[in-house]
Design a protein around this motif. Structure first.
Motif, PDB file in Angstrom:
ATOM      1  N   PRO A   1       0.825  -1.213   0.000  1.00 27.26           N
ATOM      2  CA  PRO A   1       0.000   0.000   0.000  1.00 27.26           C
ATOM      3  C   PRO A   1       0.855   1.258   0.000  1.00 27.26           C
ATOM      4  O   PRO A   1       2.028   1.245   0.382  1.00 27.26           O
ATOM      5  CB  PRO A   1      -0.812  -0.131   1.296  1.00 27.26           C
ATOM      6  CG  PRO A   1       0.013  -1.033   2.170  1.00 27.26           C
ATOM      7  CD  PRO A   1       0.699  -1.990   1.240  1.00 27.26           C
TER       8      PRO A   1
ATOM      9  N   SER B   1      -4.442   1.270  -1.316  1.00 30.49           N
ATOM     10  CA  SER B   1      -3.967   0.051  -1.964  1.00 30.49           C
ATOM     11  C   SER B   1      -3.115   0.403  -3.180  1.00 30.49           C
ATOM     12  O   SER B   1      -3.459   1.298  -3.956  1.00 30.49           O
ATOM     13  CB  SER B   1      -5.157  -0.827  -2.394  1.00 30.49           C
ATOM     14  OG  SER B   1      -5.913  -1.202  -1.276  1.00 30.49           O
TER      15      SER B   1
ATOM     16  N   TYR C   1     -12.312   5.016   1.251  1.00 29.50           N
ATOM     17  CA  TYR C   1     -11.245   5.191   2.227  1.00 29.50           C
ATOM     18  C   TYR C   1     -11.636   6.299   3.210  1.00 29.50           C
ATOM     19  O   TYR C   1     -11.850   7.443   2.801  1.00 29.50           O
ATOM     20  CB  TYR C   1      -9.931   5.571   1.551  1.00 29.50           C
ATOM     21  CG  TYR C   1      -9.372   4.510   0.629  1.00 29.50           C
ATOM     22  CD1 TYR C   1      -8.479   3.554   1.107  1.00 29.50           C
ATOM     23  CD2 TYR C   1      -9.732   4.462  -0.719  1.00 29.50           C
ATOM     24  CE1 TYR C   1      -7.963   2.581   0.263  1.00 29.50           C
ATOM     25  CE2 TYR C   1      -9.219   3.490  -1.560  1.00 29.50           C
ATOM     26  CZ  TYR C   1      -8.329   2.559  -1.063  1.00 29.50           C
ATOM     27  OH  TYR C   1      -7.819   1.593  -1.903  1.00 29.50           O
TER      28      TYR C   1
END
Length: 254
Positions: free
Chosen positions: A85, A252, A168
């Protein structure tokens, strides 16, 4: 006499020949299945009859040339590991554009709003959040001012963004907006109303009328300030706002 001796010698010779080894019978199965050569009865290397003594004989393949098997080959067939990530550090600015108007007259604390990223977010020269990334946020505070005192306050912050179908969460700074004070406006309305009332009273009834008119005018000015003096704060749609991340965000890898 001599003839008798010859006869005895011939008989002795025949008797000796009859006591010799007898011939062994031949096994037909041994003729069809010759004995196999094993490692135990092979001659040493370099000696006549050994495989090394025949350079043109076909050689067995080396074990290193054979395809691998077992756990090593199973690992080679596995899919490659995903990239690690990417971290967007705390303090990174996030500049967005509001999609709808937010104000203290219509919105309350906790109301949701939408925004769109107008400046891409980069980390080490790599664009992590492209322009146009959708954001959403909420109203942290919404309160109008009082009729004659206090200020209106409006606060907003971002809560999350959506990238490649994944949401997110974020924690950002709060954008606060505060209205101006009432003092100057109240003085104009109340003081102006009193002055206008005194002028009208003086014309109508002299000095006594002026006093009465001043009081009536002040009362009317106060009432006007009360009914029209409530302030609000608004952030119109299309307004550009800049927030800063208060915590890092893990995205990610692409």
């Amino acid at each position: 006499m001599r003839k008798a001796l010859v006869t005895v010698a011939a008989l002795a010779l025949l008797s000796a020949c009859s006591r010799g080894p007898k011939p062994q019978p031949i096994d037909s199965a041994s003729l069809n299945n010759p004995p196999q050569t094993t490692a135990a009865n092979q001659p040493p290397a370099g000696q006549p009859g050994s495989p090394a003594s025949y350079p043109n004989a076909p050689q067995q393949p080396y074990a290193a040339q054979q395809p691998p098997s077992g756990p090593a080959s199973a690992m080679s067939n596995q899919a490659p590991a995903p990239p690690p990530p990417i971290l967007i550090p705390a303090g990174t600015p996030v500049r967005v554009r509001l999609e709808q108007t937010v104000d203290t007259r219509r919105n309350r604390t906790g109301d949701r709003f939408e925004a769109t990223l107008i400046s891409p977010v980069e980390v080490d020269g790599q664009v992590i959040l492209p322009r146009g990334t959708p954001f959403e946020g909420h109203v942290t505070q919404s309160s109008a001012s009082g009729h004659l005192k206090g200020r209106a306050i409006l606060g907003v912050e971002l809560d999350a963004f959506r990238l490649n179908g994944v949401s997110y969460p974020v924690v950002t700074s709060i954008d606060d907006r505060v209205s101006g004070r009432h003092r100057k406006r109240n003085w104009i309305l109340i003081g102006g109303g009193g002055g206008l009332g005194a002028t009208i009273g003086a014309i109508a009834g002299g000095p006594a009328g002026a006093l009465i008119g001043a009081g009536a005018g002040a009362g009317a000015g106060t009432a006007g300030a009360y009914f029209t003096g409530k302030k609000n704060v608004a952030i119109p749609a299309e307004t550009a706002l800049t927030f800063r991340l208060r915590r890092e965000v893990s995205v990610s890898g692409a």
